[in-house]
Design a protein around this motif. Structure first.
Motif, PDB file in Angstrom:
ATOM      1  N   GLY A 168       0.810  -1.211   0.000  1.00  0.00           N
ATOM      2  CA  GLY A 168       0.000   0.000   0.000  1.00  0.00           C
ATOM      3  C   GLY A 168       0.845   1.263   0.000  1.00  0.00           C
ATOM      4  N   GLU A 169       0.184   2.358   0.235  1.00  0.00           N
ATOM      5  CA  GLU A 169       0.818   3.675   0.252  1.00  0.00           C
ATOM      6  C   GLU A 169       1.237   4.034   1.670  1.00  0.00           C
ATOM      7  N   ARG A 170       2.133   4.982   1.773  1.00  0.00           N
ATOM      8  CA  ARG A 170       2.517   5.528   3.066  1.00  0.00           C
ATOM      9  C   ARG A 170       1.291   6.213   3.659  1.00  0.00           C
ATOM     10  N   GLU A 171       1.054   5.994   4.947  1.00  0.00           N
ATOM     11  CA  GLU A 171      -0.101   6.583   5.622  1.00  0.00           C
ATOM     12  C   GLU A 171       0.367   7.581   6.666  1.00  0.00           C
ATOM     13  N   SER A 172      -0.441   8.613   6.882  1.00  0.00           N
ATOM     14  CA  SER A 172      -0.108   9.603   7.903  1.00  0.00           C
ATOM     15  C   SER A 172      -1.368  10.027   8.624  1.00  0.00           C
ATOM     16  N   GLY A 173      -1.183  10.556   9.816  1.00  0.00           N
ATOM     17  CA  GLY A 173      -2.311  11.038  10.591  1.00  0.00           C
ATOM     18  C   GLY A 173      -1.842  11.978  11.674  1.00  0.00           C
ATOM     19  N   CYS A 174      -2.766  12.774  12.169  1.00  0.00           N
ATOM     20  CA  CYS A 174      -2.462  13.705  13.243  1.00  0.00           C
ATOM     21  C   CYS A 174      -3.636  13.723  14.209  1.00  0.00           C
ATOM     22  N   ASP A 175      -3.360  13.476  15.482  1.00  0.00           N
ATOM     23  CA  ASP A 175      -4.366  13.528  16.529  1.00  0.00           C
ATOM     24  C   ASP A 175      -4.531  14.996  16.928  1.00  0.00           C
ATOM     25  N   THR A 176      -5.656  15.598  16.600  1.00  0.00           N
ATOM     26  CA  THR A 176      -5.837  17.020  16.866  1.00  0.00           C
ATOM     27  C   THR A 176      -6.207  17.316  18.322  1.00  0.00           C
ATOM     28  N   ASP A 177      -6.316  16.287  19.155  1.00  0.00           N
ATOM     29  CA  ASP A 177      -6.482  16.526  20.590  1.00  0.00           C
ATOM     30  C   ASP A 177      -5.134  16.824  21.236  1.00  0.00           C
ATOM     31  N   ASP A 178      -4.124  16.035  20.860  1.00  0.00           N
ATOM     32  CA  ASP A 178      -2.795  16.180  21.450  1.00  0.00           C
ATOM     33  C   ASP A 178      -1.741  16.635  20.451  1.00  0.00           C
ATOM     34  N   TYR A 179      -2.110  16.729  19.179  1.00  0.00           N
ATOM     35  CA  TYR A 179      -1.221  17.138  18.088  1.00  0.00           C
ATOM     36  C   TYR A 179      -0.022  16.193  17.950  1.00  0.00           C
ATOM     37  N   PHE A 180      -0.289  14.906  18.060  1.00  0.00           N
ATOM     38  CA  PHE A 180       0.712  13.881  17.775  1.00  0.00           C
ATOM     39  C   PHE A 180       0.536  13.469  16.320  1.00  0.00           C
ATOM     40  N   ALA A 181       1.601  13.561  15.569  1.00  0.00           N
ATOM     41  CA  ALA A 181       1.554  13.176  14.155  1.00  0.00           C
ATOM     42  C   ALA A 181       2.293  11.862  13.973  1.00  0.00           C
ATOM     43  N   SER A 182       1.902  11.118  12.942  1.00  0.00           N
ATOM     44  CA  SER A 182       2.591   9.866  12.637  1.00  0.00           C
ATOM     45  C   SER A 182       2.561   9.622  11.134  1.00  0.00           C
ATOM     46  N   VAL A 183       3.601   8.937  10.687  1.00  0.00           N
ATOM     47  CA  VAL A 183       3.720   8.521   9.292  1.00  0.00           C
ATOM     48  C   VAL A 183       4.197   7.082   9.342  1.00  0.00           C
ATOM     49  N   GLU A 184       3.589   6.214   8.530  1.00  0.00           N
ATOM     50  CA  GLU A 184       4.012   4.804   8.555  1.00  0.00           C
ATOM     51  C   GLU A 184       3.890   4.163   7.184  1.00  0.00           C
ATOM     52  N   GLN A 185       4.659   3.097   7.027  1.00  0.00           N
ATOM     53  CA  GLN A 185       4.650   2.319   5.785  1.00  0.00           C
ATOM     54  C   GLN A 185       4.669   0.846   6.158  1.00  0.00           C
ATOM     55  N   SER A 186       3.821   0.066   5.508  1.00  0.00           N
ATOM     56  CA  SER A 186       3.758  -1.382   5.729  1.00  0.00           C
ATOM     57  C   SER A 186       4.559  -2.097   4.651  1.00  0.00           C
ATOM     58  N   TYR A 187       5.165  -3.222   5.042  1.00  0.00           N
ATOM     59  CA  TYR A 187       5.943  -4.047   4.127  1.00  0.00           C
ATOM     60  C   TYR A 187       5.641  -5.516   4.368  1.00  0.00           C
ATOM     61  N   ARG A 188       5.828  -6.300   3.346  1.00  0.00           N
ATOM     62  CA  ARG A 188       5.838  -7.756   3.468  1.00  0.00           C
ATOM     63  C   ARG A 188       7.311  -8.137   3.453  1.00  0.00           C
ATOM     64  N   PRO A 189       7.776  -8.864   4.503  1.00  0.00           N
ATOM     65  CA  PRO A 189       9.202  -9.193   4.546  1.00  0.00           C
ATOM     66  C   PRO A 189       9.619 -10.076   3.371  1.00  0.00           C
ATOM     67  N   GLY A 190      10.902 -10.027   3.081  1.00  0.00           N
ATOM     68  CA  GLY A 190      11.450 -10.874   2.020  1.00  0.00           C
ATOM     69  C   GLY A 190      11.534 -12.303   2.503  1.00  0.00           C
ATOM     70  N   ASP A 209       1.918 -11.442   8.789  1.00  0.00           N
ATOM     71  CA  ASP A 209       2.784 -11.668   7.637  1.00  0.00           C
ATOM     72  C   ASP A 209       3.336 -10.366   7.066  1.00  0.00           C
ATOM     73  N   GLU A 210       3.279  -9.282   7.843  1.00  0.00           N
ATOM     74  CA  GLU A 210       3.870  -8.023   7.399  1.00  0.00           C
ATOM     75  C   GLU A 210       4.452  -7.289   8.595  1.00  0.00           C
ATOM     76  N   TYR A 211       5.113  -6.181   8.313  1.00  0.00           N
ATOM     77  CA  TYR A 211       5.609  -5.332   9.383  1.00  0.00           C
ATOM     78  C   TYR A 211       5.379  -3.879   9.000  1.00  0.00           C
ATOM     79  N   VAL A 212       5.371  -3.022  10.029  1.00  0.00           N
ATOM     80  CA  VAL A 212       5.119  -1.597   9.837  1.00  0.00           C
ATOM     81  C   VAL A 212       6.268  -0.820  10.453  1.00  0.00           C
ATOM     82  N   VAL A 213       6.847   0.096   9.662  1.00  0.00           N
ATOM     83  CA  VAL A 213       7.824   1.035  10.200  1.00  0.00           C
ATOM     84  C   VAL A 213       7.133   2.388  10.267  1.00  0.00           C
ATOM     85  N   GLY A 214       7.393   3.104  11.340  1.00  0.00           N
ATOM     86  CA  GLY A 214       6.707   4.377  11.506  1.00  0.00           C
ATOM     87  C   GLY A 214       7.563   5.415  12.182  1.00  0.00           C
ATOM     88  N   ALA A 215       7.243   6.653  11.932  1.00  0.00           N
ATOM     89  CA  ALA A 215       7.848   7.797  12.617  1.00  0.00           C
ATOM     90  C   ALA A 215       6.709   8.579  13.235  1.00  0.00           C
TER      91      ALA A 215
END
Length: 144
Positions: free
Chosen positions: A65-87, A130-136
């Motif tokens: 899929g595509e890189r996903e992002s979001g922001c919690d407007t209660d606490d203003y915590f932002a996140s960006v993540e990408q899912s992968y299927r391992p090799g 069967d996948e993993y997610v890396v996020g910031a």
């Protein structure tokens, strides 16, 4: 003769006035959310520059899929993540990201298997089936 009264111009005026009142009340909150979430995304972007850990992956891993992002407007915590299927091997995923993160100035957070911090931003790895997610994120490792 009966006079016919039209409500067209009066209705339009009242509708515009009502929208203006709502906009005056709502727009400042929306602008504040946009500004504060933007600042959080800027911190994430700064921490991921010059090496975007979310775009790196071990040999054979495929983006899901595509890189996903979001922001919690209660606490203003932002996140960006990408899912992968391992090799070929899931066992290679965590050591790969640990080595890359440490090499690029991220600090490992003791007690957290796959959580690193840099400049107020958290980089994390989560294995899910069967996948993993890396996020910031702007949420600290202990707040996750």
């Amino acid at each position: 003769m009966n006079a016919v009264r039209t409500w067209g111009p009066a209705f339009v005026f009242m509708a515009v006035a009502a929208l203006a009142v709502v906009a005056i009340a709502v727009v400042p909150w929306g602008l504040e959310d946009w500004r504060r979430c933007g600042e959080a995304y800027d911190r994430i972007e700064g921490a991921l520059t010059p090496v975007d850990l979310l775009a790196l992956r071990p040999p054979g891993a495929l983006a899901r899929g595509e890189r996903e992002s979001g922001c919690d407007t209660d606490d203003y915590f932002a996140s960006v993540e990408q899912s992968y299927r391992p090799g070929s091997s899931r066992a290679e995923v965590e050591p790969y990201y640990r080595e890359v993160a440490l090499r690029h100035g991220w600090r490992w957070v003791a007690g957290e298997a796959s959580c690193f911090e840099k400049g107020g931003v958290t980089f994390s790895l989560l294995m899910e089936g069967d996948e993993y997610v890396v996020g910031a994120s702007t949420v600290s490792c202990d707040g996750m």
